[in-house]
Design a protein around this motif. Sequence first.
Motif, PDB file in Angstrom:
ATOM      1  N   THR A  52       0.806  -1.223   0.000  1.00  0.00           N
ATOM      2  CA  THR A  52       0.000   0.000   0.000  1.00  0.00           C
ATOM      3  C   THR A  52       0.836   1.268   0.000  1.00  0.00           C
ATOM      4  O   THR A  52       0.284   2.375  -0.058  1.00  0.00           O
ATOM      5  CB  THR A  52      -0.954   0.039   1.221  1.00  0.00           C
ATOM      6  OG1 THR A  52      -0.173  -0.063   2.425  1.00  0.00           O
ATOM      7  CG2 THR A  52      -1.946  -1.116   1.165  1.00  0.00           C
ATOM      8  N   ASP A 117     -16.026   0.727  -4.379  1.00  0.00           N
ATOM      9  CA  ASP A 117     -15.608   2.027  -4.899  1.00  0.00           C
ATOM     10  C   ASP A 117     -14.116   1.924  -5.233  1.00  0.00           C
ATOM     11  O   ASP A 117     -13.300   1.613  -4.353  1.00  0.00           O
ATOM     12  CB  ASP A 117     -15.861   3.087  -3.827  1.00  0.00           C
ATOM     13  CG  ASP A 117     -15.474   4.491  -4.277  1.00  0.00           C
ATOM     14  OD1 ASP A 117     -14.866   4.634  -5.355  1.00  0.00           O
ATOM     15  OD2 ASP A 117     -15.758   5.436  -3.518  1.00  0.00           O
ATOM     16  N   ALA A 119     -12.016   4.060  -5.572  1.00  0.00           N
ATOM     17  CA  ALA A 119     -11.198   4.996  -4.799  1.00  0.00           C
ATOM     18  C   ALA A 119     -10.501   4.288  -3.637  1.00  0.00           C
ATOM     19  O   ALA A 119      -9.431   4.722  -3.193  1.00  0.00           O
ATOM     20  CB  ALA A 119     -12.050   6.148  -4.277  1.00  0.00           C
ATOM     21  N   LYS A 120     -11.097   3.183  -3.162  1.00  0.00           N
ATOM     22  CA  LYS A 120     -10.475   2.431  -2.070  1.00  0.00           C
ATOM     23  C   LYS A 120      -9.200   1.725  -2.531  1.00  0.00           C
ATOM     24  O   LYS A 120      -8.402   1.281  -1.693  1.00  0.00           O
ATOM     25  CB  LYS A 120     -11.461   1.399  -1.517  1.00  0.00           C
ATOM     26  CG  LYS A 120     -12.677   2.018  -0.838  1.00  0.00           C
ATOM     27  CD  LYS A 120     -13.613   0.946  -0.330  1.00  0.00           C
ATOM     28  CE  LYS A 120     -14.827   1.572   0.363  1.00  0.00           C
ATOM     29  NZ  LYS A 120     -15.787   0.534   0.831  1.00  0.00           N
ATOM     30  N   ARG A 122      -7.063   3.232  -4.676  1.00  0.00           N
ATOM     31  CA  ARG A 122      -6.242   4.284  -5.263  1.00  0.00           C
ATOM     32  C   ARG A 122      -4.758   4.002  -5.085  1.00  0.00           C
ATOM     33  O   ARG A 122      -3.945   4.322  -5.951  1.00  0.00           O
ATOM     34  CB  ARG A 122      -6.627   5.621  -4.623  1.00  0.00           C
ATOM     35  CG  ARG A 122      -5.745   6.817  -4.971  1.00  0.00           C
ATOM     36  CD  ARG A 122      -5.561   7.020  -6.454  1.00  0.00           C
ATOM     37  NE  ARG A 122      -6.832   7.122  -7.164  1.00  0.00           N
ATOM     38  CZ  ARG A 122      -6.943   7.092  -8.487  1.00  0.00           C
ATOM     39  NH1 ARG A 122      -5.862   6.908  -9.233  1.00  0.00           N
ATOM     40  NH2 ARG A 122      -8.122   7.207  -9.064  1.00  0.00           N
ATOM     41  N   TYR A 123      -4.373   3.376  -3.965  1.00  0.00           N
ATOM     42  CA  TYR A 123      -2.955   3.078  -3.743  1.00  0.00           C
ATOM     43  C   TYR A 123      -2.392   2.180  -4.831  1.00  0.00           C
ATOM     44  O   TYR A 123      -1.211   2.293  -5.200  1.00  0.00           O
ATOM     45  CB  TYR A 123      -2.741   2.463  -2.354  1.00  0.00           C
ATOM     46  CG  TYR A 123      -3.344   1.088  -2.149  1.00  0.00           C
ATOM     47  CD1 TYR A 123      -2.596  -0.064  -2.400  1.00  0.00           C
ATOM     48  CD2 TYR A 123      -4.655   0.925  -1.697  1.00  0.00           C
ATOM     49  CE1 TYR A 123      -3.135  -1.330  -2.212  1.00  0.00           C
ATOM     50  CE2 TYR A 123      -5.204  -0.326  -1.517  1.00  0.00           C
ATOM     51  CZ  TYR A 123      -4.440  -1.457  -1.776  1.00  0.00           C
ATOM     52  OH  TYR A 123      -4.990  -2.710  -1.601  1.00  0.00           O
ATOM     53  N   PHE A 125      -3.510   2.068  -8.060  1.00  0.00           N
ATOM     54  CA  PHE A 125      -3.431   2.843  -9.296  1.00  0.00           C
ATOM     55  C   PHE A 125      -2.307   3.873  -9.225  1.00  0.00           C
ATOM     56  O   PHE A 125      -1.610   4.117 -10.226  1.00  0.00           O
ATOM     57  CB  PHE A 125      -4.772   3.508  -9.589  1.00  0.00           C
ATOM     58  CG  PHE A 125      -5.941   2.565  -9.444  1.00  0.00           C
ATOM     59  CD1 PHE A 125      -5.867   1.263  -9.934  1.00  0.00           C
ATOM     60  CD2 PHE A 125      -7.105   2.955  -8.796  1.00  0.00           C
ATOM     61  CE1 PHE A 125      -6.929   0.380  -9.789  1.00  0.00           C
ATOM     62  CE2 PHE A 125      -8.166   2.083  -8.650  1.00  0.00           C
ATOM     63  CZ  PHE A 125      -8.083   0.791  -9.143  1.00  0.00           C
ATOM     64  N   ASP A 126      -2.098   4.441  -8.048  1.00  0.00           N
ATOM     65  CA  ASP A 126      -0.969   5.360  -7.885  1.00  0.00           C
ATOM     66  C   ASP A 126       0.360   4.632  -8.056  1.00  0.00           C
ATOM     67  O   ASP A 126       1.307   5.183  -8.626  1.00  0.00           O
ATOM     68  CB  ASP A 126      -1.021   6.028  -6.508  1.00  0.00           C
ATOM     69  CG  ASP A 126      -2.138   7.059  -6.389  1.00  0.00           C
ATOM     70  OD1 ASP A 126      -2.692   7.459  -7.439  1.00  0.00           O
ATOM     71  OD2 ASP A 126      -2.458   7.460  -5.255  1.00  0.00           O
ATOM     72  N   TYR A 192     -11.505  -2.907 -11.902  1.00  0.00           N
ATOM     73  CA  TYR A 192     -10.169  -2.795 -11.299  1.00  0.00           C
ATOM     74  C   TYR A 192      -9.081  -2.817 -12.371  1.00  0.00           C
ATOM     75  O   TYR A 192      -8.165  -1.983 -12.374  1.00  0.00           O
ATOM     76  CB  TYR A 192     -10.008  -3.953 -10.321  1.00  0.00           C
ATOM     77  CG  TYR A 192      -8.707  -4.035  -9.576  1.00  0.00           C
ATOM     78  CD1 TYR A 192      -8.208  -2.955  -8.854  1.00  0.00           C
ATOM     79  CD2 TYR A 192      -7.993  -5.236  -9.538  1.00  0.00           C
ATOM     80  CE1 TYR A 192      -7.025  -3.066  -8.131  1.00  0.00           C
ATOM     81  CE2 TYR A 192      -6.827  -5.357  -8.817  1.00  0.00           C
ATOM     82  CZ  TYR A 192      -6.337  -4.262  -8.118  1.00  0.00           C
ATOM     83  OH  TYR A 192      -5.176  -4.374  -7.408  1.00  0.00           O
ATOM     84  N   ALA A 195      -9.109   0.321 -14.465  1.00  0.00           N
ATOM     85  CA  ALA A 195      -8.494   1.436 -13.752  1.00  0.00           C
ATOM     86  C   ALA A 195      -6.973   1.325 -13.773  1.00  0.00           C
ATOM     87  O   ALA A 195      -6.267   2.339 -13.844  1.00  0.00           O
ATOM     88  CB  ALA A 195      -9.011   1.493 -12.312  1.00  0.00           C
ATOM     89  N   GLN A 196      -6.448   0.099 -13.708  1.00  0.00           N
ATOM     90  CA  GLN A 196      -4.999  -0.081 -13.838  1.00  0.00           C
ATOM     91  C   GLN A 196      -4.521   0.343 -15.227  1.00  0.00           C
ATOM     92  O   GLN A 196      -3.465   0.966 -15.377  1.00  0.00           O
ATOM     93  CB  GLN A 196      -4.618  -1.535 -13.574  1.00  0.00           C
ATOM     94  CG  GLN A 196      -4.780  -1.977 -12.134  1.00  0.00           C
ATOM     95  CD  GLN A 196      -4.280  -3.394 -11.907  1.00  0.00           C
ATOM     96  OE1 GLN A 196      -3.290  -3.815 -12.473  1.00  0.00           O
ATOM     97  NE2 GLN A 196      -4.997  -4.137 -11.066  1.00  0.00           N
ATOM     98  N   ALA A 199      -4.344   3.956 -15.409  1.00  0.00           N
ATOM     99  CA  ALA A 199      -3.213   4.468 -14.625  1.00  0.00           C
ATOM    100  C   ALA A 199      -1.867   4.228 -15.307  1.00  0.00           C
ATOM    101  O   ALA A 199      -0.860   4.820 -14.893  1.00  0.00           O
ATOM    102  CB  ALA A 199      -3.207   3.827 -13.238  1.00  0.00           C
TER     103      ALA A 199
END
Length: 361
Positions: A52, A117, A119-120, A122-123, A125-126, A192, A195-196, A199
Amino acid sequence: MFAPLVNDCFLRACLRQPTPHTPMWLMRQAGRYLPEYCATRAKAGSFMGLATNVDYATEVTLQPLERYPLDAAILFSDILTVPDAMGLGLSFQQGEGPKFARIVRDEAAVAELAVPDMAKLRYVFDAVTSIRRALNGRVPLIGFSGSPWTLACYMVEGGGSDDYRQVKSLMYSRPDLMHRILEINADAVAAYLNAQIDAGAQAVMVFDSWGGVLADGAFQTFSLAYTRRVVAQLQREKDGQRIPVIVFTKGGGLWLQEIADCGADVVGLDWTVNLGRARAAVGDRVALQGNLDPNVLFAPPAAVQAEAIQVLDSFGRPQRADGGWDGHIFNLGHGISQFTPPDHVAALVEAVHRHSRTLRA
């Protein structure tokens, strides 16, 4: 926002295009067999502390590329991040593997499930974006997730299992509940992975690690159908570039033909499958990935190299008689063991690149 690729060999092989050598990467290539990984994990304090933290996740993803001329990087994360985001409470105990605080075995627990969600996560994708930037175009970055069935196994069992008694009991006694879990998982996994890709992931892989524990018929109904549902929802192009999709079912050799028709670009194979026969069976439908037995890496380096050459020779020359190309990505038949000597991996990479070039000469 990202540097152009210097080495696109992996992506080209996924799409069955000519490559100067057989590209390779290793499942779990960023892991406990590397002393530098163990040092970083010790700083992080726990596996989830490592996964994380964007800086740590970036660091360990790049560590194997500093040692070996691998042709792809794979995001450092875990296959169980999606059910964790659903609120099941993922933790890792030293020597015990993953555990969930909440298990899903009855109507009430299933009724509470929903696509989380994003957004949970996000770690994750970042980390993808950070890794992609840090790679600076050196090699492509692979994103991944567990398959709907594999996630369901952990969600129902509460962790790993030797006999899959709980998940199979639910599957046979309440197939309606199992299908509901799998529907939610499939849609969550697709969101998921998309979103990857947004990113920065340049390919994505679905790990159906436990598909092979199912009976014939049950595999198609409870695993493959939902992997197909994931693949059908994935974006296959980003910024004008094709995004290859890899599907790997451990123990899935029996169903190779059906897996090859699931919509993926690449089918991963474990070490029980003969690559030459698999290539003949799938024709020009998909590229293949695999499939050295990970335990070969405990043998002396010369034996490791000999076994790698045997795998490459089994697949054969990638160019067909009609001039087309059949893609092959060299990999292990499952994840690398934490006990693997790092210098044996160096011998493997050297042999794969060297011998695969001779096959193209």
